[in-house]
Design a protein around this motif. Structure first.
Motif, short mmCIF file in Angstrom:
data_model
loop_
_atom_site.label_atom_id
_atom_site.label_comp_id
_atom_site.label_asym_id
_atom_site.label_seq_id
_atom_site.Cartn_x
_atom_site.Cartn_y
_atom_site.Cartn_z
N PHE A 38 0.84 -1.19 0.00
CA PHE A 38 0.00 0.00 0.00
C PHE A 38 0.88 1.24 0.00
CE2 PHE A 38 -3.14 2.99 0.65
CZ PHE A 38 -2.91 3.75 1.79
N VAL A 39 0.66 2.10 -0.97
CA VAL A 39 1.48 3.32 -1.07
C VAL A 39 0.58 4.52 -0.82
CG1 VAL A 39 3.01 4.66 -2.52
CG2 VAL A 39 2.92 2.18 -2.77
N PRO A 40 0.70 5.15 0.35
CA PRO A 40 -0.10 6.36 0.60
C PRO A 40 0.27 7.46 -0.39
CG PRO A 40 1.09 5.66 2.57
CD PRO A 40 1.57 4.80 1.46
N SER A 42 1.03 10.54 0.07
CA SER A 42 2.19 11.37 0.40
C SER A 42 3.49 10.68 0.01
CB SER A 42 2.19 11.70 1.89
OG SER A 42 1.81 10.56 2.63
N VAL A 43 3.51 9.35 0.13
CA VAL A 43 4.71 8.62 -0.26
C VAL A 43 4.88 8.68 -1.77
CG1 VAL A 43 5.85 6.38 -0.34
CG2 VAL A 43 4.65 7.09 1.72
N LYS A 44 3.77 8.54 -2.47
CA LYS A 44 3.81 8.64 -3.92
C LYS A 44 4.45 9.96 -4.34
CE LYS A 44 -0.14 6.67 -5.24
NZ LYS A 44 -1.55 6.65 -5.68
N THR A 45 3.94 11.04 -3.78
CA THR A 45 4.48 12.35 -4.11
C THR A 45 5.95 12.42 -3.77
OG1 THR A 45 2.40 13.07 -3.12
CG2 THR A 45 3.82 14.77 -4.06
N PHE A 46 6.27 11.90 -2.60
CA PHE A 46 7.65 11.96 -2.13
C PHE A 46 8.59 11.32 -3.14
CE2 PHE A 46 11.08 12.19 0.83
CZ PHE A 46 11.77 11.00 0.71
N VAL A 47 8.30 10.06 -3.51
CA VAL A 47 9.26 9.37 -4.38
C VAL A 47 9.31 10.00 -5.76
CG1 VAL A 47 9.17 7.20 -3.13
CG2 VAL A 47 7.66 7.53 -5.08
N VAL A 48 8.15 10.46 -6.24
CA VAL A 48 8.15 11.07 -7.57
C VAL A 48 9.03 12.31 -7.59
CG1 VAL A 48 6.72 12.32 -9.22
CG2 VAL A 48 5.95 10.12 -8.32
N HIS A 49 8.85 13.15 -6.56
CA HIS A 49 9.65 14.38 -6.52
C HIS A 49 11.12 14.09 -6.32
CE1 HIS A 49 5.94 16.99 -5.58
NE2 HIS A 49 6.32 17.18 -6.82
N LEU A 50 11.40 13.16 -5.40
CA LEU A 50 12.80 12.84 -5.13
C LEU A 50 13.47 12.33 -6.39
CD1 LEU A 50 15.00 12.73 -3.01
CD2 LEU A 50 14.26 10.42 -2.42
N TYR A 51 12.77 11.47 -7.10
CA TYR A 51 13.32 10.90 -8.32
C TYR A 51 13.61 12.01 -9.33
CZ TYR A 51 13.50 8.02 -12.55
OH TYR A 51 13.86 7.40 -13.72
N ARG A 52 12.67 12.94 -9.43
CA ARG A 52 12.86 14.03 -10.39
C ARG A 52 14.07 14.87 -10.00
NH1 ARG A 52 10.38 19.17 -10.75
NH2 ARG A 52 8.87 18.53 -9.16
N HIS A 53 14.16 15.22 -8.72
CA HIS A 53 15.27 16.07 -8.30
C HIS A 53 16.61 15.40 -8.54
CE1 HIS A 53 12.77 19.18 -6.81
NE2 HIS A 53 12.25 18.48 -5.83
N ILE A 54 16.65 14.07 -8.31
CA ILE A 54 17.91 13.36 -8.54
C ILE A 54 18.27 13.40 -10.01
CG2 ILE A 54 19.04 11.11 -8.47
CD1 ILE A 54 17.67 10.52 -5.88
N TRP A 83 8.39 1.61 5.71
CA TRP A 83 7.85 2.26 4.54
C TRP A 83 7.33 1.20 3.57
CZ3 TRP A 83 8.66 7.49 2.41
CH2 TRP A 83 8.94 8.43 3.41
N PRO A 84 6.55 1.62 2.60
CA PRO A 84 6.09 0.67 1.59
C PRO A 84 7.27 -0.02 0.91
CG PRO A 84 5.01 2.80 1.30
CD PRO A 84 6.02 2.96 2.38
N SER A 85 7.04 -1.24 0.45
CA SER A 85 8.15 -1.99 -0.14
C SER A 85 8.59 -1.35 -1.44
CB SER A 85 7.70 -3.43 -0.42
OG SER A 85 6.81 -3.42 -1.52
N VAL A 86 9.81 -1.67 -1.83
CA VAL A 86 10.36 -1.03 -3.01
C VAL A 86 9.59 -1.44 -4.27
CG1 VAL A 86 12.10 -2.81 -3.47
CG2 VAL A 86 12.54 -0.45 -4.13
N GLU A 87 9.08 -2.67 -4.24
CA GLU A 87 8.32 -3.11 -5.41
C GLU A 87 7.08 -2.26 -5.61
OE1 GLU A 87 10.83 -6.27 -3.93
OE2 GLU A 87 9.08 -5.36 -2.92
N ALA A 88 6.50 -1.80 -4.49
CA ALA A 88 5.27 -1.01 -4.59
C ALA A 88 5.52 0.36 -5.17
CB ALA A 88 4.62 -0.90 -3.22
N ILE A 89 6.66 0.97 -4.88
CA ILE A 89 6.88 2.34 -5.36
C ILE A 89 7.59 2.36 -6.70
CG2 ILE A 89 6.93 3.37 -3.04
CD1 ILE A 89 10.17 3.34 -4.67
N ALA A 90 8.16 1.23 -7.08
CA ALA A 90 8.96 1.22 -8.32
C ALA A 90 8.22 1.75 -9.54
CB ALA A 90 9.51 -0.18 -8.57
N PRO A 91 6.96 1.40 -9.72
CA PRO A 91 6.27 1.90 -10.92
C PRO A 91 6.23 3.43 -11.00
CG PRO A 91 4.94 0.24 -9.82
CD PRO A 91 6.12 0.49 -8.95
#
Lengths: 531, 227
Positions: A38-40, A42-54, A83-91
């Motif tokens: 389950f990816v809340p 806020s986590v979705k936003t977090f990883v998307v933004h972090l990925y973009r900044h990197i 935190w949610p598993s890496v498989e969940a946020i990878a997409p």
């Protein structure tokens, strides 16, 4: 010093208690409501933004998200769960391989800090570090990451290694399942692997060459904090290599090899401003281990000098780190270094090389204990024992565990050996303290008379005098003899002539420090214009 | 093996600095210890590297080699090499009789109890004669401590410290008078006094004037500013 957890104390035994038997792959605390997939939002936003900044190499934003958002989200939503598993946020991040490795590194760090890692998770974290370092060492990594993050990686790597050695050395209460697991994954966190990864990072980054060339003015490194503002080349390998030197110092201290530890640190000149100072965690870790190694090598004055500088620094600047996740660790190391300073000063009293403010703090905390230590009676050894135990690194047994009966806990063996040898050294210096107090009273005295006062025969008196000379002169790494004592003497046939180094006002040092401070301020102001 | 000794030690030193965390070099390091013993050379780094590898894999530990390393470390005094080695040797191994003896010897040397040291060393002659040059190395350490402490040392004190008496002592003193700047003097009564060369430790006048001097390294800190 990645977060506010305590290093493995006996009192924190619950951290390494048996994991709940219902543990599926990821659930350390096994909350029934935890769903790794389950990816809340806020986590979705977090990883998307972090990925973009990197991807956009926006180091400042990355730092904000890493230090700020990650901690806030952890506090709000992941106090009891991972935190949610890496498989969940990878997409959400294009399944980017490197980003996933980075995310997993943070994921495990969070588990270590707030939950209790299972044996399985420890091994998985090892695998993750192997992959991550592998990518950095072999691939062409193009991103720039904040120094804080890169330091945390190395720091956490060594911490998890130390934690694993403690974990697998406590065999008494392990289940058959856990023992089987240890048998199966015997390569995880093996000492050769840990040391070789750190060594490889140092070598592949050519950081030693970079530092050499910088001394000759051929390279910009310290001036840009290790970043490349113009060309935008990656700072990851360089900085991991740099921090790995400190990592190697730390691992060698854990093994009890102080000489080699100091050698690993040698390319970094700690008498100068350097990159190691930028992240306060790395600054403190460097000086703590440097000072401790020098203490064990009997180079007391060197240890005292460095402890003095860092304790003063912490006194001045700790208020700025109150909100940071490292604050607790900073305070803990601060206390430990005061204890080490108390030990050094009891073994080798000094005038005038410690700052006023540090002396005040030291007296506050340890005045009574230091008086006791100087008396050299039975109580003194208890105090030395207590302070050493409190302040020393968490030594480890590096060899693989023997997983057959009888199963014992041997996680304290390494520490007990170092403590024993330390107290042995203290014992050898027993008569030196009373000799010092007598020498303070005379400018010249015959050996016979002094022997009578100290209630020993003349031959023993000569022995004590020579022992004093030997113990109070340390051997530097280049073979030079360095005097450490504040009270010295020489003997002419039968008469001891006492020489006391007079404390004098040192203006030169004061001016030096002010010059450097102003220079630092000026260069900081200069940099503001650049941004 | 037709290898030149010099080539072998060059390779081992390289190994230790480039690839030290590698169990495969263990045998080479053991051979190197034996070489240090026979050729009267010494390498702290290589020996520490070997002790570390023993720590990582205790099944391969060889007491004989550890004993040799410790004797070599004793000979390196006043450097703290002996303690450095002990930090890396697990307690069960330190319970070995030979190693216990060496620890006692080290204790005597560290506390300048030279008479007791030479007595104990004589009792364990078979242990120590394995390493040539042992006696001379300890005598060099003894003279070092004397030079730190004395401007003028009475002959009996010198004799007890370096364990030489009578005619051999005369010859010894003669040699150092000729080569190390020693001077003979008459002391109180009819005893002989040996005047040791002046250095900053036994002669306060020669101590660097510390009123406001500072080490050069500290000044280098502001070179970037000055330039």
């Amino acid at each position: 010093m990645a977060s506010s957890y305590d290093y493995d104390d006996g009192s924190l035994d619950t951290r390494y208690a048996r994991p709940p038997s219902s543990g599926q792959g990821g659930g350390g605390a096994a909350e029934l409501s935890y769903d790794p997939n389950f990816v809340p939002d806020s986590v979705k936003t977090f990883v998307v933004h972090l990925y973009r900044h990197i991807r956009e190499k926006n180091v400042y934003e990355i730092h904000q998200m890493y230090e700020g958002s990650f901690q806030r989200l952890s506090d709000r939503m992941f106090r009891e769960n991972p935190w949610p598993s890496v498989e969940a946020i990878a997409p959400y991040v294009d399944n980017d391989h490197v980003f996933c490795l980075l995310y997993r590194e943070m994921w495990f760090r969070h588990v270590y800090a707030r939950l209790a890692p299972t044996g399985q998770q420890r091994v998985e974290s090892w695998d993750n570090y192997c992959s991550l370092f592998g990518v950095v060492l072999h691939g062409v990594v193009s991103m720039q990451l904040p120094n804080q993050w890169l330091w945390d990686m190395v720091d956490e790597f060594v911490y998890q290694f130390q934690s694993y050695c403690q974990y697998r050395a406590k065999l008494k209460n392990k289940t058959e399942e856990e023992l089987q697991f240890l048998r199966q994954y015997d390569q995880a966190w093996n000492i050769y692997g840990v040391l070789n990864y750190l060594q490889a990072l140092v070598e592949k980054s050519s950081i030693v060459d970079i530092l050499e060339r910088e001394k000759e003015g051929l390279e910009q490194f310290t001036a840009t904090d290790g970043y490349d503002y113009e060309g935008g080349t990656s700072n990851v390998l360089k900085m991991l290599g740099y921090y790995s030197m400190i990592g190697l110092l730390r691992v060698h201290c854990l093994l009890g090899d102080y000489h080699t530890g100091l050698k690993c640190l040698a390319p970094i000149d700690i008498s100068q401003q350097g990159v190691y100072m930028i992240v306060i965690g790395s600054h403190i870790s460097t000086i703590y281990h440097y000072g401790f190694a020098n203490l064990m090598l009997r180079r007391y004055v060197e240890a005292i000098r460095e402890f003095n500088k860092i304790l003063l620094y912490i006194l001045k600047y700790k208020q700025y780190h109150q909100k940071s996740p490292q604050y607790d660790q900073i305070l803990k190391k601060n206390e430990q270094m005061y204890a080490l300073l108390a030990i050094c000063l009891s073994l080798c009293p000094q005038n005038n090389i410690i700052e006023e403010n540090v002396i005040i703090q030291l007296r506050d905390k340890y005045n009574e204990k230091m008086t006791k230590m100087l008396r050299y009676d039975d109580e003194a050894y208890t105090v030395y024992d207590e302070l050493f135990t409190y302040a020393c690194p968490k030594f480890i047994t590096s060899s693989a565990p023997v997983l057959e009966e009888p199963l014992i806990n041997y996680n304290q063996d390494a520490y007990r050996l170092q403590l024993k040898l330390f107290l042995y050294e203290v014992k050898q210096q027993q008569s030196l303290s009373s000799l010092r107090s007598f020498l303070k009273l005379y400018s010249a005295i015959s050996i016979g008379k002094l022997a009578a006062y100290m209630e020993v025969d003349e031959s023993t008196m000569r022995t004590i005098l020579m022992a004093y000379k030997h113990k109070m002169h340390s051997v530097a790494s280049d073979g030079k003899i360095i005097p450490n004592a504040d009270i010295d003497f020489y003997i002419s046939e039968d008469i001891i002539h006492v020489v006391e180094s007079k404390p004098s006002k040192l203006y030169g040092d004061y001016f030096l420090r002010q010059i450097l401070k102003f220079e630092e301020m000026i260069s900081e102001l200069d940099r503001v214009k650049l941004d | 093996m037709g290898r030149e000794p010099q080539q072998v030690s060059y390779t081992v030193e390289q190994l230790v600095s480039v690839n030290p965390y590698n169990p495969d070099i263990l045998t080479e390091l053991e051979n190197y210890v034996n070489e240090q013993v026979s050729s009267q050379t010494y390498s702290l780094d290589a020996n520490l590297c070997l002790l570390r590898l023993y720590q990582f894999d205790p099944t391969r530990l060889s007491i004989a080699i550890v004993v040799r390393i410790l004797i070599k470390a004793l000979m390196a005094m006043p450097a703290p090499d002996f303690s450095l080695c002990l930090f890396l040797i697990p307690e069960p191994v330190q319970a070995d009789e030979q190693i216990k003896t060496l620890i006692v010897l080290s204790h005597y040397l560290e506390t300048a109890r030279f008479r007791q040291f030479w007595d104990e060393a004589a009792k364990n002659h078979s242990l120590l004669e394995v390493v040539p040059g042992f006696e001379q190395a300890i005598q060099a350490y003894a003279i070092h401590v004397l030079s730190l402490s004395y401007q003028k040392v009475p002959r009996p004190v010198l004799a007890e410290t370096i364990n030489i008496e009578g005619l051999s002592l005369d010859k010894f003193i003669e040699y150092h008078v000729a080569n190390s700047g020693w001077v003979l003097e008459k002391g109180t009564g009819r005893s002989q006094l040996i005047v040791l060369p002046r250095n900053e430790f036994n002669h306060p006048g020669l101590k660097k004037n510390s009123s406001d001097g500072m080490p050069f390294e500290h000044i280098t800190r502001i070179f970037p500013v000055l330039s």
